[in-house]
Write an enzyme that holds these catalytic residues in place. Structure first.
Site, PDB file in Angstrom:
ATOM      1  N   ASN A 105       0.807  -1.422  -0.335  1.00 13.01           N
ATOM      2  CA  ASN A 105      -0.103  -0.021   0.372  1.00 13.01           C
ATOM      3  C   ASN A 105       0.847   1.245  -0.269  1.00 13.01           C
ATOM      4  O   ASN A 105       1.890   1.184   0.039  1.00 13.01           O
ATOM      5  CB  ASN A 105      -0.893  -0.116   0.704  1.00 13.01           C
ATOM      6  N   GLU A 119       3.018   1.667   3.092  1.00 17.96           N
ATOM      7  CA  GLU A 119       4.144   0.299   2.944  1.00 17.96           C
ATOM      8  C   GLU A 119       5.658   1.192   1.915  1.00 17.96           C
ATOM      9  O   GLU A 119       6.683   0.710   2.141  1.00 17.96           O
ATOM     10  CB  GLU A 119       4.038  -0.470   2.782  1.00 17.96           C
ATOM     11  N   ASP A 173      -6.218  -8.704   2.490  1.00 20.74           N
ATOM     12  CA  ASP A 173      -6.257 -10.233   1.882  1.00 20.74           C
ATOM     13  C   ASP A 173      -7.001 -10.648   0.847  1.00 20.74           C
ATOM     14  O   ASP A 173      -6.456 -10.822  -0.470  1.00 20.74           O
ATOM     15  CB  ASP A 173      -6.906 -10.547   2.915  1.00 20.74           C
TER      16      ASP A 173
END
Length: 327
Positions: A204, A207, A275
């Protein structure tokens, strides 16, 4: 694009999911008053629910879309490991890739929910790296599965809980590339730059910035795209797929860039959205979708699960309906 044909192709895929498994436990109740002992709400307990989380939730998303998911992970031999395998059995998930170790604690995240709002989270975990013997056992299990079964793609799902060590990552990617099996990654900061030579890398925005140790606002497109290019250079990854929260997603392969805007949603809980995104992106990749289609479909799926409280897997029929509007 023919939506039904794509969703049908998902059912033919076998995906190996390697990473940190956990139980997402929910203690649910109502709150009507504050404790006289401390300024905290009193939750009148009503129900407890255990769900699969982390890499196991990735497997559930794959299963919900009709694909075969094979989980590879190291868990404990404690009471929570027994509960985890029970839930896997309930969802008809294979346990053949699971390594059990007396030296590991099975990760459990317990969320306390009052009046449909999360009040507290309690984590029970051992986030240290698995030891050499556990690494070797896991790599051998992965090698065995790749030798004895047809695998259409591998997902490396990292929650920084110790299963995806640098050795496990590099050996898995090496084995996959030797067999021309696509590899996709949902990373965390610790081993960010160990995921070299993968097919699709999906951090993301937070990150991305933490991994490269850079700061910029998303509106500064030149700085954002420079960061993506720096990441691609460091990792030598084929596709870079960045999730941007309310700004949608971005995918790049060589000079091809695609920005996909977020859909307007009634966002309730973002838990587990990543996920879902990596699961759907992997199935799209394995099914031969274009980069733009990968981004659009995974972006759509991630938004749908955010409309529910807690970690949930994608609803295939709801996804079908939304895709039909899109295409």
């Amino acid at each position: 694009m023919e939506v039904d044909s794509l969703l049908q192709s998902f059912t033919e895929k076998r995906i190996l999911v390697i990473g940190d498994m956990m139980i997402d436990a929910y203690l649910k109740g109502s709150v009507t008053r504050v404790s006289p002992e401390a300024p905290v709400p009193i939750v009148n307990f009503q129900a407890k629910e255990d769900r699969l989380g982390g890499a196991a939730n990735v497997a559930l998303n794959l299963r919900a879309l009709g694909a075969k998911a094979i989980l590879c992970a190291v868990i404990g031999t404690d009471e929570n490991s027994v509960r985890m395998t029970q839930i896997m059995d309930e969802h008809e998930l294979s346990t053949e890739g699971i390594i059990r170790s007396e030296n590991r604690m099975t990760t459990v995240k317990t969320r306390v929910i009052g009046n449909n709002q999360q009040l507290l989270r309690i984590d029970s975990e051992d986030s240290s790296d698995i030891n050499q013997a556990q690494e070797d056992a896991l790599i051998e299990r992965i090698k065995d599965l790749l030798t004895t079964q047809t695998v259409d793609a591998i997902i490396l799902e990292d929650y920084n809980k110790g299963v995806l060590t640098e050795k496990v990552i590099r050996k898995t990617v090496e084995l996959a590339n030797a067999k021309n099996i696509p590899t996709t990654v949902d990373p965390k900061k610790k081993n960010f730059f160990a995921f070299e030579n993968v097919s699709l890398f999906k951090p993301n925005l937070k990150e991305l910035k933490e991994g490269l140790d850079v700061q910029f606002n998303f509106e500064e497109k030149d700085k954002f795209e420079q960061a993506v290019n720096d990441l691609r250079t460091k990792l030598n990854c084929n596709k870079t797929f960045i999730t941007l929260s309310e700004n949608g997603v971005f995918i790049q392969e060589e000079e091809e860039k695609n920005y996909v805007a977020a859909h307007k949603r009634n966002i309730t809980d973002v838990s587990g959205a990543g996920d879902t995104v990596i699961s759907v992106a992997t199935l799209c990749l394995a099914s031969g979708c274009t980069n733009k289609q990968i981004a659009e479909i995974a972006n759509l799926a991630g938004g749908l699960v955010c409309e529910h409280i807690g970690v949930v897997s994608i609803d295939k029929e709801r996804l079908r309906q939304e895709l039909t509007k899109l295409y």
